[in-house]
Structures are given as structure tokens and as C-alpha cells.
Write an enzyme that holds these catalytic residues in place. Structure first.
Site, mmCIF file in Angstrom:
data_model
loop_
_atom_site.group_PDB
_atom_site.id
_atom_site.type_symbol
_atom_site.label_atom_id
_atom_site.label_comp_id
_atom_site.label_asym_id
_atom_site.label_seq_id
_atom_site.Cartn_x
_atom_site.Cartn_y
_atom_site.Cartn_z
ATOM 1 N N LYS A 191 0.999 -1.172 0.273
ATOM 2 C CA LYS A 191 -0.294 -0.243 -0.042
ATOM 3 C C LYS A 191 1.041 1.108 0.171
ATOM 4 C CE LYS A 191 -3.188 -3.455 -0.044
ATOM 5 N NZ LYS A 191 -3.816 -3.066 0.999
HETATM 6 C C1 LIG Z 1 -5.537 -4.400 0.843
HETATM 7 C C2 LIG Z 1 -6.977 -4.648 0.608
HETATM 8 C C3 LIG Z 1 -7.757 -4.749 1.809
HETATM 9 C C4 LIG Z 1 -6.923 -5.376 2.961
HETATM 10 O O1 LIG Z 1 -6.019 -4.271 3.216
HETATM 11 P P1 LIG Z 1 -4.864 -5.441 5.096
HETATM 12 O O2 LIG Z 1 -4.482 -4.109 5.633
HETATM 13 O O3 LIG Z 1 -3.913 -6.787 4.615
HETATM 14 O O4 LIG Z 1 -5.818 -5.872 5.744
HETATM 15 C C5 LIG Z 1 -8.841 -4.293 1.821
HETATM 16 N N1 LIG Z 1 -9.248 -3.879 0.534
HETATM 17 C C6 LIG Z 1 -8.849 -3.753 -0.414
HETATM 18 C C7 LIG Z 1 -9.103 -3.390 -1.358
HETATM 19 C C8 LIG Z 1 -6.842 -3.793 -0.779
HETATM 20 O O5 LIG Z 1 -6.481 -3.571 -1.567
#
Ligand SMILES: *Cc1c(COP(=O)(O)O)cnc(C)c1O
Length: 383
Positions: A191
């Protein structure tokens, strides 16, 4: 060992890569040496910094965005008998979080251009049992927030924004999370910023932020006599201090990371708009934080499958990903009665999407190499 000529070998480019600098490594060592390694002062500092970043709104951090989404739903009182409307094209987390509360995910198709939840279809999916909307700001491109909140207000619905990909994104100049109902961010390594694993919820009031703290940590509240009571069946979703310390230093570089992502995406558009025949993602405006860049492959004009294209690219040093499969066609969610053909745009994107390398330490020359290699591989695969 066989001697290989690594001199001219081009480095492998993964599709995502976190930026971890020496200051961050030193700070983590520091936090470890302090021997306060689980949730403590660094968590409070990160929550304060995230709150400052989002206009002073209450923020709580979690072990993941998946945990944050689940807690958001529980905090809003959503559970058995409730329906929550979400896009059919997003990460599985949203549907699982809804299901784990006992509520039911109701999928709707996405807009083929923005790949965000189609709000007209969301409106049509509202029933007397609908309690919330859970849209994803796809790839970091904000939904039309005026229309989203007008729809929610008109039907008395909560909004839990899945902003996993959208920290630092702006709509009409305002940061996602700095207004609206609840927003959830992810700090997974892919992210915009990372705490290794981690997530955060931004709230619009302190009462719900404190309630979320209970769901985050065993349902515990402290009593005046020094003992603890349990008031809800809470989870164990707290973020360790080691992770929070990394988050503080990452947040300090977020604007720089986003600016770099935007530059690299501009290069992708420049390089690929003359190259038939991929469908490029919506460009958005300067508020798009570009967590990933994913064109759609022209599979009906190729004799290769997407898997073969991905394998060929990998063999030539280019890593790619799939963002994402269609949630309604997974084994779990077919049990709700969904099937192929229900959501044509989501299904087409799921079939054709290919996430290309994009991260702040990528170079312009790397983007050129990705584009040239992709062009070559698509040419070789034409039917
Ligand atoms: C990565 C992601 C999540 C979940 O994030 P985590 O921190 O890995 O639990 C939820 N929604 C979207 C669209 C994502 O890309």
C-alpha cells in the site's frame, strides 16, 4: 556454482515494493531496544499523527485493514439480519468482514471506467435490511463523494469506506478520511505506506472510536477498582509499537511517495497510449494517489492466456499482479447464489486486469522497460 554473467542482467521488477530507508531501520532497532514492543506510546503517537493528517478526526490503528473493516461494522452495530452493499470487484476482505459479523454482503457491479462501485446499481440494491455501503476507492481513485453520501443520507445508511488503497487521495482537494462517516486504511507492504501489516480507522466521533477500541482488544474496559471487565466479545487486533514506529516515519514521507507514484503513472500513460491495444485505467485528477496501475489486456485478440502473458513477463524480469478477482465468483460467495454473468464489468476487469510495477523507488527507465517488454510480449501473442 556456475558462473553467470550478472553484469548485464536487468533487475527483476516486482509489481509492488515498500520503501524502507535507513532511518526507519534504525528507528525500529531503537524501538526494539526500548523493550516496549507491543502497543504503547508509538501507537498513540501514530494515531495522533494520522489524526493530524486527517483534520483532527479520531483515529485508531489495527493489526490490518481487514481487522479495521470488521471492527468498523461491529462498531456501527451491523450483524445478523443486516445487508451491506459492496462492489463485486475489490479485495476479498470486505466481503469476509461483513460475513464474519453475521451480516450479508450484497454485491453490485462496478463502473467500467473508474472501476469504483456503480452508485445507481447500489441504489437499486437497497432493501429494508440494508444498513451500510462499503465501497472501495479503487486503486486510490476516490468515488464521487457527494453522490455517495447523498445516497447514504437519503436511505439512512452508514458508510464504511474501504480506503485501503487511498491514504493521501483527495476528492475536491479534501483528503479521503478527513470527512464522511468511517474510513479504513491499510498499511500492508503493497500500500501507499506500510507498517509491515497494519491498518487504521478514521471516525467522525469519539464515542465510536472508543467503542472500536473495545472490539480491538478483547472487549476490555478498566474498572475503578483496578480490575478489568469485558463488555463485548472483542478480538485481538492491536498494532505493535514496532510497527507503529515504522508507520510514523512512513507517514512523514507519504506526500513524497504519492508525488513519485503520480510521476511514474504519467510516464506509463505517455508510453502506453500509443501502444495498442490495452485499455488504460481512468486517469482521475491530482487527487488520485495511484496505489497501483492496472491496464486491461486485449485477451480476445490474443492467442495466449493472461497466465501465459504473466509468466512470459516474469521470465523477462517483469513482475505483475491481479487486482482483483471478482468476489462474487469465489467458492464462498457463490454459496449466496451468485454466478457468472451477474456483474459483467466486474467479471471483465477480473479476467483482463494486469497490475504492472509501480512503487516510489521505480525509475522512469524501468517504466520504459516494462512498457517495451509488454508491447513485445503482446505482439508475440497476437492471434
Ligand atoms: C489490501 C486491501 C485490503 C485489506 O488490507 P489488509 O491490511 O491487508 O488487511 C482491503 N481492501 C482492499 C481494496 C485492499 O487492497
Amino acid at each position: 556454482m556456475r558462473a553467470v554473467n550478472t553484469e548485464n542482467a536487468l533487475p527483476y521488477l516486482p509489481f509492488a515494493r515498500p520503501t524502507i530507508d535507513d532511518t526507519m531501520v534504525a528507528a525500529l532497532a531503537d524501538t526494539l531496544r526500548s523493550l516496549w514492543i507491543t502497543s504503547g506510546p508509538q501507537v498513540l503517537a501514530l494515531e495522533q499523527a494520522l489524526s493530524d493528517y486527517h483534520g483532527g478526526r479520531p483515529v485508531r490503528v489495527f493489526s490490518s485493514a481487514t481487522a479495521a473493516l470488521e471492527v468498523a461494522l461491529l462498531t456501527a452495530g451491523i450483524g445478523p439480519g443486516a445487508e451491506v452493499i459492496m462492489p463485486a470487484q475489490t479485495f476479498f476482505s470486505c466481503a469476509n468482514a461483513i460475513t464474519r459479523t453475521g451480516a450479508r454482503p450484497v454485491f453490485v457491479d462496478v463502473d467500467p471506467v473508474t472501476r469504483n462501485m456503480d452508485l445507481d446499481l447500489a441504489c437499486a440494491a437497497i432493501t429494508p435490511r440494508t444498513r451500510a455501503l462499503m465501497p472501495t476507492h479503487f486503486a486510490g481513485l476516490p468515488l464521487p463523494m457527494d453522490a455517495l453520501y447523498a445516497l447514504a443520507r437519503a436511505h439512512g445508511l452508514r458508510v464504511i469506506e474501504d480506503a485501503a488503497l487511498a491514504i493521501g487521495s483527495r476528492w475536491n482537494g479534501k483528503r479521503i478520511g478527513s470527512f464522511g462517516d468511517m474510513a479504513s486504511f491499510s498499511f500492508h507492504p503493497n500500500k501507499n505506506i506500510t507498517t509491515i501489516e497494519g491498518g487504521a480507522l478514521v471516525f467522525d466521533n469519539d464515542v465510536e472510536a472508543r467503542r472500536a477500541e473495545q472490539f480491538r482488544f478483547h472487549g476490555i474496559v478498566r474498572l475503578p477498582d483496578g480490575t478489568r471487565d469485558v463488555v463485548v466479545p472483542g478480538g485481538k487486533y492491536n498494532l505493535p509499537d514496532v510497527n507503529a514506529r515504522l508507520g510514523l516515519l512512513q507517514l512523514a514521507r507519504l506526500e513524497e511517495f504519492i508525488a513519485r507514484r503520480q510521476q511514474l503513472v504519467a510516464r506509463y500513460f505517455e508510453q502506453l497510449q500509443t501502444a495498442p491495444p490495452c485499455t488504460l485505467p481512468a486517469r482521475g485528477d491530482s487527487g488520485h494517489s495511484w496505489n497501483f496501475f492496472a491496464p486491461l489486456l486485449p485477451l480476445d485478440r490474443l492467442k495466449s492466456t493472461r497466465k501465459q502473458i504473466m509468466d512470459t513477463l516474469a521470465a523477462r524480469g517483469i513482475g505483475t499482479g491481479i487486482s482483483y478477482e471478482a468476489v462474487h465468483l469465489t467458492t464462498q460467495y457463490r454459496t449466496l447464489g451468485y454466478q457468472e454473468g451477474d456483474f459483467p464489468h466486474a467479471e471483465r476487469i477480473a479476467r483482463e486486469t494486469l497490475t504492472l510495477p509501480l512503487y516510489p523507488t521505480l525509475q522512469e527507465a524501468d517504466v520504459d522497460r516494462v512498457c517495451n517488454t509488454l508491447r513485445q510480449v503482446l505482439w508475440e501473442a497476437r492471434s
